[in-house]
Write an enzyme that holds these catalytic residues in place. Sequence first.
Site, PDB file in Angstrom:
ATOM      1  N   ALA A 168      10.958  -1.461   0.501  1.00 41.76           N
ATOM      2  CA  ALA A 168      12.161  -1.450   1.316  1.00 41.76           C
ATOM      3  C   ALA A 168      11.778  -1.561   2.781  1.00 41.76           C
ATOM      4  O   ALA A 168      12.545  -2.042   3.601  1.00 41.76           O
ATOM      5  CB  ALA A 168      12.913  -0.156   1.083  1.00 41.76           C
TER       6      ALA A 168
ATOM      7  N   GLY B 253       7.964  -1.365   3.896  1.00 41.19           N
ATOM      8  CA  GLY B 253       6.604  -1.795   4.180  1.00 41.19           C
ATOM      9  C   GLY B 253       6.193  -2.938   3.285  1.00 41.19           C
ATOM     10  O   GLY B 253       6.821  -3.205   2.263  1.00 41.19           O
ATOM     11  N   LYS B 254       5.137  -3.620   3.715  1.00 34.04           N
ATOM     12  CA  LYS B 254       4.595  -4.694   2.891  1.00 34.04           C
ATOM     13  C   LYS B 254       3.295  -4.178   2.294  1.00 34.04           C
ATOM     14  O   LYS B 254       2.524  -3.498   2.966  1.00 34.04           O
ATOM     15  CB  LYS B 254       4.352  -5.904   3.781  1.00 34.04           C
ATOM     16  CG  LYS B 254       4.180  -7.169   3.025  1.00 34.04           C
ATOM     17  CD  LYS B 254       4.438  -8.365   3.909  1.00 34.04           C
ATOM     18  CE  LYS B 254       5.835  -8.892   3.732  1.00 34.04           C
ATOM     19  NZ  LYS B 254       6.198  -9.960   4.610  1.00 34.04           N
ATOM     20  N   LEU B 255       3.066  -4.501   1.028  1.00 34.68           N
ATOM     21  CA  LEU B 255       1.876  -4.012   0.324  1.00 34.68           C
ATOM     22  C   LEU B 255       0.829  -5.107   0.213  1.00 34.68           C
ATOM     23  O   LEU B 255       1.161  -6.224  -0.164  1.00 34.68           O
ATOM     24  CB  LEU B 255       2.252  -3.546  -1.087  1.00 34.68           C
ATOM     25  CG  LEU B 255       2.808  -2.150  -1.324  1.00 34.68           C
ATOM     26  CD1 LEU B 255       1.718  -1.102  -1.175  1.00 34.68           C
ATOM     27  CD2 LEU B 255       4.009  -1.806  -0.484  1.00 34.68           C
TER      28      LEU B 255
ATOM     29  N   GLN C  75       6.677  -6.213  -1.667  1.00 37.77           N
ATOM     30  CA  GLN C  75       7.475  -5.898  -0.486  1.00 37.77           C
ATOM     31  C   GLN C  75       8.337  -4.697  -0.822  1.00 37.77           C
ATOM     32  O   GLN C  75       9.137  -4.756  -1.757  1.00 37.77           O
ATOM     33  CB  GLN C  75       8.365  -7.102  -0.149  1.00 37.77           C
ATOM     34  CG  GLN C  75       9.462  -6.841   0.844  1.00 37.77           C
ATOM     35  CD  GLN C  75       8.975  -6.894   2.286  1.00 37.77           C
ATOM     36  OE1 GLN C  75       8.549  -7.955   2.733  1.00 37.77           O
ATOM     37  NE2 GLN C  75       9.006  -5.783   2.985  1.00 37.77           N
TER      38      GLN C  75
ATOM     39  N   ASP D 256      13.333  10.139  -4.719  1.00 35.43           N
ATOM     40  CA  ASP D 256      13.455   8.709  -5.014  1.00 35.43           C
ATOM     41  C   ASP D 256      12.665   8.372  -6.267  1.00 35.43           C
ATOM     42  O   ASP D 256      11.958   7.373  -6.313  1.00 35.43           O
ATOM     43  CB  ASP D 256      12.974   7.897  -3.808  1.00 35.43           C
ATOM     44  CG  ASP D 256      13.392   6.436  -3.902  1.00 35.43           C
ATOM     45  OD1 ASP D 256      14.313   6.134  -4.693  1.00 35.43           O
ATOM     46  OD2 ASP D 256      12.799   5.605  -3.200  1.00 35.43           O
TER      47      ASP D 256
HETATM   48  N1  ATP Z   1      -0.902   1.922  -5.023  1.00 36.15           N
HETATM   49  C1  ATP Z   1      -0.238   0.872  -5.517  1.00 36.15           C
HETATM   50  N2  ATP Z   1      -0.815   0.070  -6.442  1.00 36.15           N
HETATM   51  C2  ATP Z   1      -0.153  -0.989  -6.957  1.00 36.15           C
HETATM   52  N3  ATP Z   1       1.117  -1.311  -6.619  1.00 36.15           N
HETATM   53  C3  ATP Z   1       1.748  -0.549  -5.720  1.00 36.15           C
HETATM   54  C4  ATP Z   1       1.107   0.578  -5.115  1.00 36.15           C
HETATM   55  N4  ATP Z   1       1.978   1.154  -4.268  1.00 36.15           N
HETATM   56  C5  ATP Z   1       3.112   0.430  -4.336  1.00 36.15           C
HETATM   57  N5  ATP Z   1       2.981  -0.599  -5.200  1.00 36.15           N
HETATM   58  C6  ATP Z   1       3.999  -1.630  -5.519  1.00 36.15           C
HETATM   59  O1  ATP Z   1       4.693  -1.956  -4.339  1.00 36.15           O
HETATM   60  C7  ATP Z   1       6.093  -1.656  -4.475  1.00 36.15           C
HETATM   61  C8  ATP Z   1       6.640  -1.122  -3.153  1.00 36.15           C
HETATM   62  O2  ATP Z   1       5.855  -0.006  -2.748  1.00 36.15           O
HETATM   63  P1  ATP Z   1       6.464   1.294  -2.087  1.00 36.15           P
HETATM   64  O3  ATP Z   1       7.458   1.866  -3.017  1.00 36.15           O
HETATM   65  O4  ATP Z   1       5.387   2.190  -1.641  1.00 36.15           O
HETATM   66  O5  ATP Z   1       7.161   0.652  -0.828  1.00 36.15           O
HETATM   67  P2  ATP Z   1       8.393   1.158  -0.046  1.00 36.15           P
HETATM   68  O6  ATP Z   1       8.474   0.365   1.209  1.00 36.15           O
HETATM   69  O7  ATP Z   1       8.314   2.619   0.072  1.00 36.15           O
HETATM   70  O8  ATP Z   1       9.563   0.706  -1.000  1.00 36.15           O
HETATM   71  P3  ATP Z   1      10.686   1.323  -1.908  1.00 36.15           P
HETATM   72  O9  ATP Z   1      11.462   2.218  -1.087  1.00 36.15           O
HETATM   73  O10 ATP Z   1      11.389   0.084  -2.303  1.00 36.15           O
HETATM   74  O11 ATP Z   1      10.103   2.016  -3.108  1.00 36.15           O
HETATM   75  C9  ATP Z   1       6.166  -0.656  -5.627  1.00 36.15           C
HETATM   76  O12 ATP Z   1       7.390  -0.753  -6.298  1.00 36.15           O
HETATM   77  C10 ATP Z   1       5.015  -1.091  -6.514  1.00 36.15           C
HETATM   78  O13 ATP Z   1       5.428  -2.145  -7.347  1.00 36.15           O
END
Ligand code: ATP
Length: 411
Positions: free
Chosen positions: A140, A142-144, A138, A256
């Site tokens: 900030a 989006g959900k992954l 998860q 970031d």
């Molecule tokens: N391509 C990927 N493969 C594996 N894990 C991933 C990948 N992209 C993101 N993640 C995991 O998911 C988490 C959150 O992803 P991401 O940073 O893209 O989301 P966000 O919503 O932009 O969050 P934030 O602002 O907290 O970084 C990352 O910290 C990482 O642990």
Amino acid sequence: MLEASKFTGIIGINNNENKFYDFYKLGVGENSNMSIDSYASLAASNGGGSVAMSVDNSSVGSNDSHTRMLGHQGLKRVNIGSSVAGSVNHRGRVTHALSDDALAQALMDPNYPTEGLENFEEWTIDLRKLNMGDAFAQGAFGKLYRGTYEGEEVAIKILERPENDQDRAQLMEQQFQQEVMMLATLKHPNIVRFIGACRKPMVWCIVTEYAKGGSVRQFLTKRHNRSVPLKLAVKQALDVARGMEYVHRLGLIHRDLKSDNLLIFADKSIKIADFGVARIEVQTEGMTPETGTYRWMAPEMIQHRPYTQKVDVYSFGIVLWELITGMLPFQNMTAVQAAFAVVNKGVRPIVPPDCLPVLAEIMTRCWDPNPDVRPPFSDVVKMLEHAETEIMTTVRKARFRCCITQPMTAD
Ligand SMILES: Nc1ncnc2c1ncn2[C@@H]1O[C@H](COP(=O)(O)OP(=O)(O)OP(=O)(O)O)[C@@H](O)[C@H]1O
């Protein structure tokens, strides 16, 4: 060291006369309404804790607190009353988020048309080739989810389109397009590879290659903050520095850079991820700043002062320290306390006494309060290459000494 100017009033980031094209344009915590008083109470309530995550209580238990169906058949809202964790979406803000299943369903349901990606049509994901797996992280915003695309393992980030707020939805839409443009432009062995994206009426998705090793922070946490072997740490730091040198060469700022956004691949190489969409919510809503990022944030950014690409160099210095020590920066402080100490007291992580001098020099120069003193990434790469050579030579010399003191046997 220059004396850092005092950290007063609003915590957050303002846009400024930045001469570089800015990924996040408006930035983390911009329009933040967090005053020094809020800081004081937050610091007090979190004293000694780890990364601060504040939950906006006003959203908890709203009218929408019971699981209910959306107008769209089969799409369920999260039961906020019973599962705050499941509904914390925008970095600590409780929202009326769709449940995991409903998010994935909103993306995959063929009854909802896929909208084209303006100017990037060729990057539109063909959802028939996408297999959705389980949610694994998860962010900030989006959900992954894990999944496959044309047989390749991928990470699928799903973002929920804001309801009942046309202006915000429109801004998010623009920023989503911008994120797609960035990812489509950036092609480097140390930048996560973009596979495609698509928009549906209720959700957006961004698909990238999947990193089996997770993030550097997850990796270090799993190792209980034991440091990475020196040779590997330097190699991984070089990966990040080379990726960032490329980003800066294009006149961009990541803004970031932190260990959560550095992904580890099967060959142990590191790629930089998270180029932006996650910041949109913070930009538009004037919500509590994303405190999780403060540990890596340059003082001028915390203070709303004008900034340059050198904010990424500062963050890199902190990441290098993390790789060398294995520890979370400022781990005995909350993230907000860390921000306060960095700005007002010039506090920085403690460099271990046995740290290789060349590495100690890189990190301290990178996190210098004066951005002009921080080296450009092209220099950081050179210094790290020098460190790598030094480490190899030391290892070879040690092996040689070992052979002399312990003569080789016939077998
Ligand atoms: N391509 C990927 N493969 C594996 N894990 C991933 C990948 N992209 C993101 N993640 C995991 O998911 C988490 C959150 O992803 P991401 O940073 O893209 O989301 P966000 O919503 O932009 O969050 P934030 O602002 O907290 O970084 C990352 O910290 C990482 O642990």
